[in-house]
Design a protein around this motif. Structure first.
Motif, PDB file in Angstrom:
ATOM      1  N   THR A 161       0.819  -1.215   0.000  1.00  0.00           N
ATOM      2  CA  THR A 161       0.000   0.000   0.000  1.00  0.00           C
ATOM      3  C   THR A 161       0.850   1.261   0.000  1.00  0.00           C
ATOM      4  N   GLY A 162       2.176   1.096   0.006  1.00  0.00           N
ATOM      5  CA  GLY A 162       3.054   2.259  -0.004  1.00  0.00           C
ATOM      6  C   GLY A 162       3.266   2.876   1.362  1.00  0.00           C
ATOM      7  N   LYS A 163       2.810   2.210   2.416  1.00  0.00           N
ATOM      8  CA  LYS A 163       2.994   2.724   3.783  1.00  0.00           C
ATOM      9  C   LYS A 163       4.297   2.144   4.343  1.00  0.00           C
ATOM     10  N   TYR A 164       5.419   2.694   3.850  1.00  0.00           N
ATOM     11  CA  TYR A 164       6.720   2.103   4.150  1.00  0.00           C
ATOM     12  C   TYR A 164       7.118   2.249   5.618  1.00  0.00           C
ATOM     13  N   GLU A 165       6.748   3.362   6.240  1.00  0.00           N
ATOM     14  CA  GLU A 165       7.076   3.536   7.659  1.00  0.00           C
ATOM     15  C   GLU A 165       6.421   2.439   8.493  1.00  0.00           C
ATOM     16  N   ASP A 166       5.129   2.209   8.249  1.00  0.00           N
ATOM     17  CA  ASP A 166       4.413   1.161   8.987  1.00  0.00           C
ATOM     18  C   ASP A 166       4.966  -0.219   8.638  1.00  0.00           C
ATOM     19  N   ALA A 167       5.332  -0.393   7.369  1.00  0.00           N
ATOM     20  CA  ALA A 167       5.886  -1.681   6.949  1.00  0.00           C
ATOM     21  C   ALA A 167       7.191  -1.970   7.683  1.00  0.00           C
ATOM     22  N   LEU A 168       8.052  -0.952   7.801  1.00  0.00           N
ATOM     23  CA  LEU A 168       9.332  -1.159   8.474  1.00  0.00           C
ATOM     24  C   LEU A 168       9.137  -1.432   9.964  1.00  0.00           C
ATOM     25  N   LYS A 169       8.171  -0.752  10.577  1.00  0.00           N
ATOM     26  CA  LYS A 169       7.889  -1.007  11.996  1.00  0.00           C
ATOM     27  C   LYS A 169       7.484  -2.462  12.206  1.00  0.00           C
ATOM     28  N   ASP A 170       6.619  -2.968  11.316  1.00  0.00           N
ATOM     29  CA  ASP A 170       6.195  -4.365  11.444  1.00  0.00           C
ATOM     30  C   ASP A 170       7.353  -5.318  11.166  1.00  0.00           C
ATOM     31  N   ALA A 171       8.186  -4.981  10.178  1.00  0.00           N
ATOM     32  CA  ALA A 171       9.321  -5.848   9.854  1.00  0.00           C
ATOM     33  C   ALA A 171      10.303  -5.911  11.024  1.00  0.00           C
ATOM     34  N   GLU A 172      10.533  -4.778  11.667  1.00  0.00           N
ATOM     35  CA  GLU A 172      11.449  -4.767  12.810  1.00  0.00           C
ATOM     36  C   GLU A 172      10.819  -5.446  14.028  1.00  0.00           C
ATOM     37  N   LYS A 173       9.476  -5.366  14.137  1.00  0.00           N
ATOM     38  CA  LYS A 173       8.781  -6.104  15.196  1.00  0.00           C
ATOM     39  C   LYS A 173       8.937  -7.608  14.956  1.00  0.00           C
ATOM     40  N   ASP A 174       8.826  -7.986  13.697  1.00  0.00           N
ATOM     41  CA  ASP A 174       9.042  -9.380  13.309  1.00  0.00           C
ATOM     42  C   ASP A 174      10.431  -9.840  13.749  1.00  0.00           C
ATOM     43  N   LEU A 175      11.440  -8.975  13.529  1.00  0.00           N
ATOM     44  CA  LEU A 175      12.816  -9.316  13.895  1.00  0.00           C
ATOM     45  C   LEU A 175      12.988  -9.478  15.405  1.00  0.00           C
ATOM     46  N   GLN A 176      12.197  -8.742  16.181  1.00  0.00           N
ATOM     47  CA  GLN A 176      12.289  -8.879  17.637  1.00  0.00           C
ATOM     48  C   GLN A 176      11.909 -10.281  18.090  1.00  0.00           C
ATOM     49  N   TYR A 177      10.932 -10.862  17.380  1.00  0.00           N
ATOM     50  CA  TYR A 177      10.414 -12.158  17.794  1.00  0.00           C
ATOM     51  C   TYR A 177      11.063 -13.331  17.064  1.00  0.00           C
ATOM     52  N   LYS A 178      11.645 -13.065  15.881  1.00  0.00           N
ATOM     53  CA  LYS A 178      12.181 -14.172  15.088  1.00  0.00           C
ATOM     54  C   LYS A 178      13.329 -13.679  14.216  1.00  0.00           C
ATOM     55  N   HIS A 179      14.535 -14.140  14.488  1.00  0.00           N
ATOM     56  CA  HIS A 179      15.691 -13.776  13.670  1.00  0.00           C
ATOM     57  C   HIS A 179      15.860 -14.820  12.577  1.00  0.00           C
ATOM     58  N   ASP A 180      15.288 -14.561  11.416  1.00  0.00           N
ATOM     59  CA  ASP A 180      15.503 -15.463  10.290  1.00  0.00           C
ATOM     60  C   ASP A 180      15.622 -14.659   9.003  1.00  0.00           C
ATOM     61  N   GLY A 181      15.938 -15.360   7.921  1.00  0.00           N
ATOM     62  CA  GLY A 181      16.219 -14.683   6.663  1.00  0.00           C
ATOM     63  C   GLY A 181      15.060 -13.882   6.128  1.00  0.00           C
ATOM     64  N   SER A 182      13.843 -14.418   6.223  1.00  0.00           N
ATOM     65  CA  SER A 182      12.679 -13.722   5.680  1.00  0.00           C
ATOM     66  C   SER A 182      12.500 -12.355   6.319  1.00  0.00           C
ATOM     67  N   ALA A 183      12.687 -12.292   7.638  1.00  0.00           N
ATOM     68  CA  ALA A 183      12.510 -11.022   8.344  1.00  0.00           C
ATOM     69  C   ALA A 183      13.556 -10.006   7.901  1.00  0.00           C
ATOM     70  N   TYR A 184      14.809 -10.434   7.792  1.00  0.00           N
ATOM     71  CA  TYR A 184      15.872  -9.513   7.394  1.00  0.00           C
ATOM     72  C   TYR A 184      15.701  -9.050   5.945  1.00  0.00           C
TER      73      TYR A 184
END
Length: 720
Positions: A161-184
């Motif tokens: 949807t082009g909401k990159y700020e929100d997308a990055l927040k979710d991606a970094e939240k993902d990284l908090q819970y799971k360190h794997d290739g998809s998240a990075y």
């Protein structure tokens, strides 16, 4: 016992119709959108090619055991089938599976996640909107707020949807819970879209250590991020790795051709552009880049062919029209050059910004009128109107400028003839062969400079011309006259090389600063060389960046040592980037809250003992990491130019005396020393709007030839 779930299937997947439940249709309704989610933008982003949501099949069983409900355990086989369909880039199939599961098992958390991401990936195929996907994710988050997979999937839909700020927040939240290739990988791609290129490269490099298999897209984004940072060699390595997974990706192949062109490797540029043309023979962009490689490597006739092909396929391509005109001018076909440049001016209608084409068209008219005159009369920095010279030298173009246009093309003027080598006289052949031997000495071997044999031969001819001219002057010093009968001076000698530089570059304003309006020069004519901005280095200046940064650190410690405490001085010396220095100065130098630093280098006078001239300026400026810049600038006023002219007059006279006193001495070290000083001052003055380096080097070689010295070493090649 597992309840069978009715799934609509078809042997012919092309004829499969999307089977949606009433609940799913309600999700797609415009009336039921309480959170006012934005609609999907239709961005092309195949998540299945970028990263697997679940990297190993065994991981899925563990996930269901850890986060799933009883419904998830009951339908684990069907859920696995749905996620396999997502992995196989079949969101239509996965949507049907997950939607059917939800109809029969509404408590299935994984089915809601799967249906949400399926809807996101179907954005370009069905009339869907992001709110339907977001509702599924919100439902899961209300039950399992610490489950990484829902953040991973929602990040992808935010991205769509082009909401990159929100997308990055979710991606970094993902990284908090799971360190794997998809998240990075997802965090890296989002960072790239947000123009955080350094951050993108860090995420992507870590992600590639985790993910096995299909890495084409992640390496493509890594390559593009490196490109934005000016790290062209690293970009090439990443893009070539991407090709190992996707060998017919036209975009990557084109980009490799363009990047090799940017670093000056014409052989590899042609190789990848030819591959691109094999995949798409009628791609205008590839044809244009192919023409650019030929032109920049000194083959304008070959370039014209590709620019014509580009225009045939895309008649609106102003880039190809513009370069076709410049290429025509480079081979002396000024009638065709003016005609092509006029088409550029007319191509965009009344609102077209055609500043540079307007200037070049007039310049080519001027050149056409000079064809029947001796080359010594070719001095457009004196002939062309004052306002024209000023604006063109600064490259600040206006569609309308206050001066009378040059007369149109003269019908009786014949364009430059194209001779074959065999048609030339023996003396001319000998001269060209000697220039061909000297030409390699004029090639600077570093990324950003393409080998241009045409330019190199031209400047080698300039060096021979300078050598012959100065020897003639030393033989007949009293009878040799300068321009318009004036006393022969250093300026007349330099003008010999300037003439050749003008001839070989038909699109560049090679103008003496002293020929610009005095009131303009007195304000300060600035030449700016950007070495580094943020994490981005300029490829052709990269060999100087580290040295310039080191010099800046030593100058700061020397000039501000009394203001800065010992700890601050240590931090300055440990700085690895311009922003590190700026942060120290902001903190410790109260008189300089912005932290900027500019220091002017001083050049000792040979004419007045103890006298100093203004050299170039080294500058560090900026507020943030992304705009912190390291640059070299030269700003000259009439007074400063006159000071250098006095030095040139003094050194030219000293050189004359040194040579005339030692006519029989073949080892005239004094003359060599004076030549080096002369060129040193010329580089520091930067007296030309363009081409100072090429002219200075040609004059140096010519003067060495004049004192019976020849070069035996090439420019050093940068280690890559």
């Amino acid at each position: 016992m597992t309840m069978p779930i009715p799934l609509k299937t078809s042997k012919d997947k092309k004829k499969r119709s999307l089977h949606m439940s009433k609940i799913a249709k309600a999700h797609l309704s415009d009336d039921n959108n309480p959170n006012n989610y934005p609609r999907l933008l239709g961005i092309e982003f195949e998540g299945c090619r970028v990263h697997p949501l679940i990297e190993q099949s065994s991981d899925f069983i563990k996930l269901v055991a850890s986060y799933g409900t009883e419904a998830d355990s009951t339908t684990i086989q069907e859920l696995a089938q749905g996620f396999d369909a997502l992995r196989a880039c079949s969101p239509e199939e996965s949507f049907e599976i997950f939607d059917a599961i939800i109809q029969h098992f509404p408590d299935s958390i994984f089915a809601y996640i799967g249906r949400g991401i399926s809807l996101g990936r179907l954005a370009n195929k069905i009339k869907a909107s992001s709110e339907s996907a977001m509702k599924d994710f919100d439902h899961v988050m209300s039950l399992k707020s610490h489950f990484y997979l829902v953040y991973r999937c929602r990040a992808e839909v935010h991205f769509l949807t082009g909401k990159y700020e929100d997308a990055l927040k979710d991606a970094e939240k993902d990284l908090q819970y799971k360190h794997d290739g998809s998240a990075y990988i997802m965090a890296g791609i989002i960072s790239y879209k947000m123009e955080k290129d350094f951050q993108a490269t860090e995420y992507l490099k870590i992600g590639q250590k985790f993910i096995n298999g299909h890495n084409a897209v992640s390496y493509e984004y890594l390559g593009m991020a490196y490109l934005n940072m000016g790290m062209l060699r690293k970009a090439i390595d990443a893009l070539k790795t991407s090709l190992e997974f996707d060998s017919e990706n036209l975009k990557i192949i084109q980009t490799l051709g363009t990047t090799y062109n940017a670093i000056g490797d014409s052989e590899n540029a042609h190789y990848y552009l030819d591959l691109a043309l094999n995949l798409d023979p009628e791609n205008p962009k590839t044809l244009e880049t192919k023409g650019d490689v030929y032109f920049q490597s000194g083959q304008p006739k070959e370039a014209i062919h590709f620019y014509k092909s580009c225009i045939r396929l895309d008649p609106t391509s102003t880039g190809c029209m513009f370069m076709k005109s410049v290429a025509f001018a480079s081979v002396g076909q000024f009638f065709n050059a003016v005609k092509a440049m006029t088409k550029v001016m007319l191509s965009g209608g009344c609102n077209q910004d055609y500043g540079e084409p307007l200037y070049l068209r007039d310049f080519y008219r001027y050149l056409n009128r000079k064809l029947d005159e001796p080359l010594k009369n070719y001095r457009f920095d004196e002939d062309l109107p004052e306002n024209y010279r000023n604006l063109w030298a600064k490259k600040v173009f206006s569609n309308y400028f206050n001066y009378t246009e040059q007369p149109g093309i003269e019908p009786h003027m014949i364009d430059v003839e194209d001779f074959q080598f065999s048609e030339l006289s023996n003396n001319t052949k000998v001269l060209l062969c000697k220039a061909n031997q000297l030409a390699p000495y004029f090639q600077y071997r570093v990324d950003g400079f393409m080998e241009n044999k045409r330019n190199n031969i031209a400047m080698a001819l300039a060096a021979i011309d300078v050598g012959q001219t100065i020897k003639n002057y030393w033989t007949y010093p009293k009878s040799t006259k300068g321009w318009k009968g004036r006393i022969y001076s250093w300026r007349d000698l330099i003008e010999v090389a300037v003439k050749w530089r003008k001839l070989v570059s038909m699109d560049q304003p090679v103008i003496w600063l002293s020929e610009l309006p005095k009131h303009i020069v007195d304000v300060g004519f600035t030449t700016h060389m950007l070495l580094k901005k943020g994490n981005v280095e300029m490829p052709r200046y990269s060999t100087y960046t580290l040295e310039a940064l080191q010099l800046a650190k030593f100058m700061i410690r020397s000039l501000l040592g009394q203001k800065l405490p010992a700890k601050a001085q240590d931090n300055v010396m440990k700085a690895v980037a311009p922003i590190d220095i700026l942060n120290v100065l902001k903190k410790y130098d109260s008189a300089n809250p912005n932290g900027g630093f500019t220091v002017g280098m001083q050049v000792p006078s040979t004419r007045n003992k103890g006298g100093l001239l203004h050299g170039v300026m080294l500058s560090i400026t900026g507020e943030t990491e992304s705009d912190a810049t390291l640059s070299i600038q030269s700003s000259r006023t009439s007074l400063q130019i006159n000071q250098y002219i006095a030095e040139f007059n003094h050194l030219f006279n000293e050189l004359k005396l040194a040579v005339l006193k030692n006519k029989t001495d073949t080892d005239n070290d004094l003359a060599v020393d004076i030549v080096l000083k002369f060129i040193y001052y010329f580089y520091n003055l930067l007296p030309l709007s363009r081409g100072t380096s090429a002219v200075a080097y040609s004059v140096a070689v010519g003067l060495f030839l004049g004192v019976n010295k020849e070069l035996h070493l090439l420019y050093p090649r940068k280690n890559t």
